[in-house]
Design an enzyme around this catalytic site. Structure first.
Site, PDB file in Angstrom:
ATOM      1  CG  ASP A  39      -2.067   0.938   1.123  1.00 45.53           C
ATOM      2  OD1 ASP A  39      -2.279   1.490   0.027  1.00 45.53           O
ATOM      3  OD2 ASP A  39      -2.774   1.139   2.130  1.00 45.53           O
ATOM      4  CG  HIS A  56       0.191   1.859  -9.403  1.00 47.63           C
ATOM      5  ND1 HIS A  56      -0.057   1.564  -8.084  1.00 47.63           N
ATOM      6  CD2 HIS A  56      -0.914   2.511  -9.860  1.00 47.63           C
ATOM      7  CE1 HIS A  56      -1.269   2.009  -7.754  1.00 47.63           C
ATOM      8  NE2 HIS A  56      -1.804   2.590  -8.819  1.00 47.63           N
ATOM      9  CG  LEU A  94       9.084 -17.307  -3.153  1.00 43.31           C
ATOM     10  CD1 LEU A  94       8.698 -17.326  -1.677  1.00 43.31           C
ATOM     11  CD2 LEU A  94       9.605 -15.909  -3.519  1.00 43.31           C
TER      12      LEU A  94
HETATM   13  C1  FPP Z   1      -1.835   0.100  -3.461  1.00 45.50           C
HETATM   14  O1  FPP Z   1      -1.413   1.421  -3.423  1.00 45.50           O
HETATM   15  C2  FPP Z   1      -1.264  -0.614  -4.604  1.00 45.50           C
HETATM   16  C3  FPP Z   1      -1.966  -1.196  -5.618  1.00 45.50           C
HETATM   17  C4  FPP Z   1      -3.434  -1.157  -5.695  1.00 45.50           C
HETATM   18  C5  FPP Z   1      -1.313  -1.867  -6.749  1.00 45.50           C
HETATM   19  C6  FPP Z   1      -0.082  -2.646  -6.466  1.00 45.50           C
HETATM   20  C7  FPP Z   1       0.668  -2.817  -7.717  1.00 45.50           C
HETATM   21  C8  FPP Z   1       2.018  -2.816  -7.841  1.00 45.50           C
HETATM   22  C9  FPP Z   1       2.948  -2.738  -6.700  1.00 45.50           C
HETATM   23  C10 FPP Z   1       2.662  -2.837  -9.193  1.00 45.50           C
HETATM   24  C11 FPP Z   1       2.630  -4.096  -9.968  1.00 45.50           C
HETATM   25  C12 FPP Z   1       2.675  -5.333  -9.185  1.00 45.50           C
HETATM   26  C13 FPP Z   1       3.112  -6.519  -9.617  1.00 45.50           C
HETATM   27  C14 FPP Z   1       2.926  -7.684  -8.737  1.00 45.50           C
HETATM   28  C15 FPP Z   1       3.750  -6.729 -10.907  1.00 45.50           C
HETATM   29  P1  FPP Z   1      -2.498   2.578  -3.568  1.00 45.50           P
HETATM   30  O2  FPP Z   1      -2.630   2.897  -5.014  1.00 45.50           O
HETATM   31  O3  FPP Z   1      -3.765   2.185  -2.902  1.00 45.50           O
HETATM   32  O4  FPP Z   1      -1.786   3.762  -2.801  1.00 45.50           O
HETATM   33  P2  FPP Z   1      -2.475   4.911  -1.920  1.00 45.50           P
HETATM   34  O5  FPP Z   1      -3.138   4.213  -0.751  1.00 45.50           O
HETATM   35  O6  FPP Z   1      -1.323   5.756  -1.491  1.00 45.50           O
HETATM   36  O7  FPP Z   1      -3.451   5.632  -2.786  1.00 45.50           O
END
Ligand code: FPP
Length: 247
Positions: free
Chosen positions: A21, A38, A132
């Protein structure tokens, strides 16, 4: 002594689950669009995957896209989906080099065809690896998973595959998408939020929860080691008393 050197090697969790997050806030702090966060989150994914494989962790499960994330703006959803496609392609070599087997849980049929295709290709290509197991939760939510299990169980009872009285914890677990995996001993959530957000509700029943303020794109190996070290200092009682556990 480094954080890694402080880890007790025979007390490592078998399964670590992570709610990644803070990507959006990380990008906003830098005056950029959320997708920038992201993209940088991928570096953290690579770091924790490599570090977990190196330590000998057996299962790492990452919450990459929840059922609820479909209601984000279309531009962000589209960008995340194309990031998934490019990342899965570009990281397949890293997975092979680290003997990592890719797995996915969630409602795969909701994902765009291009994501399903790359995912299947990478899952097939890494299926012979025995280090893993990296599971990506994609279009996943725990309530969806539990409802799917309940429907399948009801149908199997109706067709007399088994009697409802036979249903126990283990049998219920075998209807979940994590079937065959041990429950996570440790759940990590970054960015300071302290919620489970519909992630592995059944499987996290006895997990140790670790929350840290680091935003996901900044999460590095040492942060993973710190979380494991914290876990190793906890007493896991599973409802028993402290004295019973020490015996
Ligand atoms: C949450 O942060 C994150 C996500 C919803 C997406 C996670 C994706 C990645 C880390 C990139 C790609 C992943 C892989 C496995 C290839 P948020 O957007 O909710 O952040 P915020 O709470 O600050 O708004």
């Amino acid at each position: 002594m480094s954080v890694k050197d402080q880890l007790i090697k025979d007390k490592l969790p078998k399964h670590i689950a992570i709610i990644m997050d803070g990507n959006g806030r990380w990008a906003k702090k830098r005056g950029n669009a959320r997708v920038f966060g992201h993209k940088h989150g991928v570096t953290a994914v690579r770091e924790v995957t490599e570090a977990s494989a190196e330590l000998g962790i057996e299962y790492l499960t990452l919450y990459a896209f929840s059922t609820e994330n479909w209601s984000r703006p279309k531009t962000e959803v589209d960008a995340l989906m194309s990031l998934l496609v490019t990342t899965i392609s570009s990281e397949t070599k890293t997975l092979m080099d680290n003997n990592v087997r890719l797995n996915a849980i969630g409602c795969k049929s909701n994902l765009p065809g291009s994501v399903q295709k790359r995912l299947d290709e990478c899952i097939n290509q890494t299926s012979g690896n025995n280090g893993l197991t990296l599971t990506l939760a994609l279009s996943y939510s725990s309530r969806w998973e539990i409802l799917e299990a309940v429907k399948a169980i009801a149908s199997d009872v109706e067709s007399k595959k088994f009697n409802i009285e036979q249903l126990d914890d283990a049998m219920f677990g075998s209807y979940l998408s994590t079937q065959g995996m041990p429950d996570p001993e440790l759940l990590i959530r970054t960015s300071g939020e302290q919620r489970i957000s519909n992630f592995l509700l059944w499987q996290l029943a006895y997990s140790e929860l670790y929350f840290c303020d680091i935003l996901w794109p900044d999460f590095r190996r040492d942060d993973l080691y710190r979380a494991i070290l914290d876990y190793q200092g906890r007493e896991r009682r599973f409802g028993k008393t402290g004295d019973q556990i020490k015996k």
